[in-house]
Design an enzyme around this catalytic site. Structure first.
Site, mmCIF file in Angstrom:
data_model
loop_
_atom_site.group_PDB
_atom_site.id
_atom_site.type_symbol
_atom_site.label_atom_id
_atom_site.label_comp_id
_atom_site.label_asym_id
_atom_site.label_seq_id
_atom_site.Cartn_x
_atom_site.Cartn_y
_atom_site.Cartn_z
ATOM 1 N N SER A 135 12.550 126.382 148.275
ATOM 2 C CA SER A 135 12.092 124.992 148.231
ATOM 3 C C SER A 135 10.588 124.927 147.967
ATOM 4 C CB SER A 135 12.402 124.317 149.563
ATOM 5 O OG SER A 135 13.789 124.381 149.808
ATOM 6 N N TYR A 160 15.936 111.582 156.079
ATOM 7 C CA TYR A 160 15.158 112.204 155.005
ATOM 8 C C TYR A 160 15.935 113.229 154.178
ATOM 9 C CZ TYR A 160 10.767 112.993 152.629
ATOM 10 O OH TYR A 160 9.778 113.008 151.678
ATOM 11 N N LYS A 171 22.206 119.356 149.716
ATOM 12 C CA LYS A 171 22.189 120.675 150.353
ATOM 13 C C LYS A 171 23.440 120.894 151.206
ATOM 14 C CE LYS A 171 18.671 121.398 148.139
ATOM 15 N NZ LYS A 171 17.350 121.931 148.169
ATOM 16 N N ASP A 203 17.712 121.809 140.689
ATOM 17 C CA ASP A 203 17.793 122.239 142.094
ATOM 18 C C ASP A 203 19.058 123.016 142.449
ATOM 19 O OD1 ASP A 203 16.338 122.121 144.650
ATOM 20 O OD2 ASP A 203 18.049 120.964 145.368
ATOM 21 N N ARG A 233 13.552 118.491 155.736
ATOM 22 C CA ARG A 233 14.755 119.060 156.340
ATOM 23 C C ARG A 233 14.413 119.713 157.669
ATOM 24 N NH1 ARG A 233 16.029 123.316 154.228
ATOM 25 N NH2 ARG A 233 14.495 123.383 152.554
ATOM 26 N N HIS A 281 21.087 127.667 144.692
ATOM 27 C CA HIS A 281 19.862 126.842 144.732
ATOM 28 C C HIS A 281 19.055 127.170 143.469
ATOM 29 C CE1 HIS A 281 16.103 125.567 147.297
ATOM 30 N NE2 HIS A 281 16.577 124.573 146.586
ATOM 31 N N ARG A 338 8.252 112.767 147.912
ATOM 32 C CA ARG A 338 9.215 113.055 146.845
ATOM 33 C C ARG A 338 9.471 111.855 145.958
ATOM 34 N NH1 ARG A 338 12.153 118.295 146.947
ATOM 35 N NH2 ARG A 338 11.134 119.395 148.641
ATOM 36 N N CYS A 344 8.909 125.815 145.365
ATOM 37 C CA CYS A 344 8.358 127.014 144.728
ATOM 38 C C CYS A 344 8.476 126.970 143.209
ATOM 39 C CB CYS A 344 9.022 128.263 145.273
ATOM 40 S SG CYS A 344 8.526 128.607 146.976
HETATM 41 P P1 GTP Z 1 12.493 121.786 145.951
HETATM 42 O O1 GTP Z 1 12.771 120.471 145.337
HETATM 43 O O2 GTP Z 1 11.940 121.684 147.336
HETATM 44 O O3 GTP Z 1 13.667 122.705 145.925
HETATM 45 O O4 GTP Z 1 11.242 122.447 145.157
HETATM 46 P P2 GTP Z 1 11.066 123.079 143.687
HETATM 47 O O5 GTP Z 1 11.425 124.536 143.736
HETATM 48 O O6 GTP Z 1 11.714 122.256 142.671
HETATM 49 O O7 GTP Z 1 9.465 123.049 143.508
HETATM 50 P P3 GTP Z 1 8.539 122.241 142.468
HETATM 51 O O8 GTP Z 1 8.833 122.587 141.038
HETATM 52 O O9 GTP Z 1 8.581 120.823 142.827
HETATM 53 O O10 GTP Z 1 7.105 122.848 142.789
HETATM 54 C C1 GTP Z 1 6.520 122.766 144.042
HETATM 55 C C2 GTP Z 1 5.057 123.022 143.963
HETATM 56 O O11 GTP Z 1 4.776 124.259 143.293
HETATM 57 C C3 GTP Z 1 4.325 121.941 143.176
HETATM 58 O O12 GTP Z 1 3.202 121.531 143.910
HETATM 59 C C4 GTP Z 1 3.925 122.615 141.898
HETATM 60 O O13 GTP Z 1 2.741 122.104 141.378
HETATM 61 C C5 GTP Z 1 3.792 124.088 142.292
HETATM 62 N N1 GTP Z 1 4.096 124.969 141.132
HETATM 63 C C6 GTP Z 1 5.183 124.905 140.343
HETATM 64 N N2 GTP Z 1 5.114 125.822 139.336
HETATM 65 C C7 GTP Z 1 3.949 126.488 139.513
HETATM 66 C C8 GTP Z 1 3.317 127.556 138.798
HETATM 67 O O14 GTP Z 1 3.789 128.083 137.790
HETATM 68 N N3 GTP Z 1 2.115 127.988 139.299
HETATM 69 C C9 GTP Z 1 1.548 127.435 140.408
HETATM 70 N N4 GTP Z 1 0.385 127.911 140.814
HETATM 71 N N5 GTP Z 1 2.116 126.417 141.096
HETATM 72 C C10 GTP Z 1 3.305 125.954 140.668
HETATM 73 C C1 SPV Z 2 14.669 121.519 149.175
HETATM 74 O O1 SPV Z 2 14.081 121.501 150.264
HETATM 75 O O2 SPV Z 2 15.031 122.585 148.631
HETATM 76 C C2 SPV Z 2 14.901 120.261 148.451
HETATM 77 C C3 SPV Z 2 14.616 119.012 149.142
HETATM 78 O O3 SPV Z 2 15.361 120.289 147.327
HETATM 79 S S1 SPV Z 2 15.883 118.546 150.235
HETATM 80 O O4 SPV Z 2 16.889 117.803 149.457
HETATM 81 O O5 SPV Z 2 15.282 117.678 151.248
HETATM 82 O O6 SPV Z 2 16.487 119.686 150.830
HETATM 83 MN MN MN Z 3 15.661 122.443 146.643
#
Ligand code: GTP
Ligand code: SPV
Ligand code: MN
Length: 623
Positions: free
Chosen positions: A287, A236, A245, A312, A97, A265, A404, A289
């Site tokens: 994002s 993207y 979003k 999400d 983004r 979110h 992704r 996290c």
């Molecule tokens: P968006 O789709 O961008 O909104 O992201 P999201 O919040 O869904 O994040 P996602 O669950 O994909 O995690 C992103 C990164 O954080 C990954 O590389 C995970 O491995 C890492 N991660 C997730 N949970 C944990 C945790 O409990 N501990 C640690 N150390 N890393 C974590």
């Molecule tokens: C985020 O960045 O929080 C996502 C990926 O979930 S995107 O749809 O590209 O915003």
């Molecule tokens: Mn997101």
């Protein structure tokens, strides 16, 4: 114009684009006329060669994917390992983004607020209209009607995306409910949001297309007053799948403000205790996290189970019963690939068995995919996300950090059987979190709704690769909504307080802040995370039940470490202490940052939150 006109419009010799239409809606009510008119208007502006009305059928999707493979826009993965799956490689400049190019074009600047890029609607229309003029030349313009939430559901909303990107069409087909039944709703007069997307890469006659068309110039513009989104130049993720979003957060947050609900979110899960009792938890993390990970949690403590409802976005609405009800408006996951592996998120790995579009991951010689963290040891030989040969000695990641997967929610092995129930689920707890190496404890409970809103307004997190910017830099990201709130964030804080007033005090979800990412002086994570986060959820649920006590601290209620179920893991005593230590000095510094942040809103931050800040300072000074 009658609908019959468009499906029978002659192919030759007119200059007008030729339309193809898979399934005609059963009803041809008033609402269709407005849609047809709008489609004509956008076609006249963007001058595509063809118009394709998407009907959402399997056959149509298959044909689209086949065509993209033939054009070199997708690589078909080896069906032996990954049936029905594809790899897309974006242009190396179009990988996340672009927040700097994202605008809220509200009539009044103060309605966008200091955290958004504001643009005057007329001025920005004058800027982008010439960009869209002829921008689809040589391409197909797709018309994609979609529903966020079950079609016709009480919390659902409809949109239509016009796009010249087949990749976007295939993605929207996974991420939302697409099809003729949505047109049926529109025909019957259901309101819908207009979203227009062009990659900004018109083709001259005979000009060969590239694998990932896009434009260096990008605009992602939201018109909250007229419920429109115009996105130009990027193919993207959140820039191109406008249902996500742009609509389900930025535009929906404005609709929610006006109608008394919240677009957030947040992931959404059902947690089932060893006693078999179900609880619903929503969690807002910025994002990349950990939302997808928590959404698919496999608890490491015996007896607990988690069912996935969303990963999400959640739409939250106060019910007549005084509870806060939530739906996941999406139908798929657009998840971060790196870090997704057997040891971290096995449910995601299982979800990705097939029917998945991968973007910017690495390709194995056997026609399967790989990314950092999928397995502990990388394959000896790969093609990286840019299409170059790669070995473990290459010294650069094989998959892009924001690579992704796009996959249907229904494929998740632990998806809740009723995940798309139109009425949603009642929330028991709301979690706010972020990536904080220091300061923020593993878990802390808010004393009440207002304190919880204060906590949400103060979320800060270290930047990730999900958006442009310096990875690791700390930034404020209130409610994990900084890049996604379609109106003034101070008004949004006020709206959260108002929604709280509509809930019955004994039925409102309890609010907690969590932080899986606290680090020791040596830079290592103090908390094992992932499946072990169930240990924190267990405490949260016992707090909801009122079956466990807590320790009052200046920042909120902390667990007694003896109340945490740590059976089967060994977190050193010193790490545990550090996970919950409250450093008065650095918290005082945080209050200073909060004050400075609140001041940027020119007096709009609700007095109740200023009072919370004063109370926090008072408590900190007392210790
Ligand atoms: P968006 O789709 O961008 O909104 O992201 P999201 O919040 O869904 O994040 P996602 O669950 O994909 O995690 C992103 C990164 O954080 C990954 O590389 C995970 O491995 C890492 N991660 C997730 N949970 C944990 C945790 O409990 N501990 C640690 N150390 N890393 C974590
Ligand atoms: C985020 O960045 O929080 C996502 C990926 O979930 S995107 O749809 O590209 O915003
Ligand atoms: Mn997101």
């Amino acid at each position: 114009m009658a609908i019959a006109d468009i499906s029978t419009r002659p192919a030759e010799p007119t200059a007008a684009p030729v339309s193809t239409f898979g399934g005609l809606p059963a009803v041809y009510g008033e609402g269709m006329a407005e849609l047809m008119e709008w489609v004509d208007e956008i076609a006249a502006l963007t001058t595509p060669d063809r118009i394709h009305w998407i009907d959402g059928s399997r056959a149509e999707n298959d044909a689209l994917l086949r065509e993209m493979v033939a054009e070199g826009k997708l690589i078909k993965l080896n069906p032996e390992w990954r049936p029905g799956s594809y790899l897309a490689r974006s242009h190396p400049s179009d990988v996340a983004r672009t927040e700097g190019r994202t605008f809220i074009a509200s009539e009044k600047e103060e309605d966008a607020g200091p955290t958004n890029n504001w643009a005057a609607p007329d001025a920005i229309r004058a800027t982008i209209t010439p960009l869209f003029a002829g921008s689809m030349k040589g391409r197909t313009m797709y018309v994609v009607p979609f529903s966020m939430g079950a079609v016709g559901g009480p919390l659902s909303h409809i949109g239509v995306q016009i796009t010249d990107s087949a990749y976007a069409v295939a993605s929207i087909g996974i991420m939302t409910r697409v099809g003729s039944d949505v047109l049926g709703e529109i025909a019957q007069g259901a309101p819908w949001v207009k979203t227009v997307h062009s990659v900004g890469a018109p083709l001259a006659p005979g000009q060969e297309d590239v694998a990932w068309p896009c434009n260096d110039e990008k605009y992602i513009v939201h018109f909250p007053d007229t419920l429109e989104v115009w996105s130009y130049g990027s193919g993207y993720g959140g820039n191109a799948i406008l249902a996500k979003k742009c609509f389900a957060l930025r535009i929906a947050s404005v609709i929610g403000r006006d109608e008394g609900w919240l677009a957030e979110h947040m992931l959404l899960i059902r947690v089932i205790s060893p006693e078999g009792k179900a609880y619903h938890v929503a969690a807002a993390f910025p994002s990349a996290c950990g939302k997808t990970n928590l959404a698919m949690l496999r608890p490491t403590i015996p007896g607990w189970r988690v069912e996935t409802l969303g990963d999400d976005i959640a739409w939250l609405r106060p019910g007549e019963d005084g509870r806060l009800w939530a739906i996941n408006p999406e139908a798929g996951f657009f998840g971060v690939a790196p870090g997704t592996g057997e040891s971290t998120n096995v449910a995601a790995v299982e979800t990705l068995w097939g029917n998945t579009i991968f973007t910017n991951v690495a390709l194995r010689p056997d026609g399967d995919v790989w990314w950092e963290g999928l397995t502990d040891t990388p394959p000896a030989q790969l093609t990286d996300w840019e299409g170059n040969p790669w070995t473990p000695a290459s010294g650069r990641p094989a998959a892009h950090p924001n690579s992704r997967f796009t996959v249907a929610a229904a494929q998740c092995p632990q998806i809740a059987p009723d995940w798309d129930a139109p009425e949603g689920v009642p929330l028991d707890a709301i979690l706010f979190g972020g990536r904080r190496a220091t300061n923020v404890p593993l878990v802390v409970e808010a004393t009440d709704w207002t304190h919880g809103v204060f906590m949400g307004s103060n979320i800060s997190s270290e930047r990730t690769a999900a958006a442009e910017g310096t990875v690791g830099e700390l930034r404020r990201d209130p409610f994990a909504m900084l890049p996604f709130c379609g109106y003034n964030m101070a008004d949004y804080f006020g709206h959260w307080l108002k929604v709280g007033q509509k809930l019955r005090f004994d039925r409102a979800p309890r609010i907690f802040q969590v932080n899986w990412f606290r680090k020791g002086d040596d830079g290592r994570f103090l908390w094992p995370g992932f499946g072990d986060n169930a240990r924190v959820i267990d405490w949260i649920i016992r707090r909801v039940e009122g079956s466990v006590g807590a320790v009052e601290s200046a920042v909120g209620r902390l667990p007694r470490t003896s109340d945490l179920n740590l059976e089967g893991i060994s977190v050193p005593e010193a790490d545990l202490d550090e996970l919950f230590s409250i450093n008065t000095e650095s918290w005082m510094r945080e209050t200073q940052l909060t004050e400075e942040f609140y001041q940027t809103f020119d007096g709009k931050v609700p007095a109740a939150l200023w009072a919370e800040l004063a109370a926090l300072r008072y408590r900190l000074q007392r210790v």
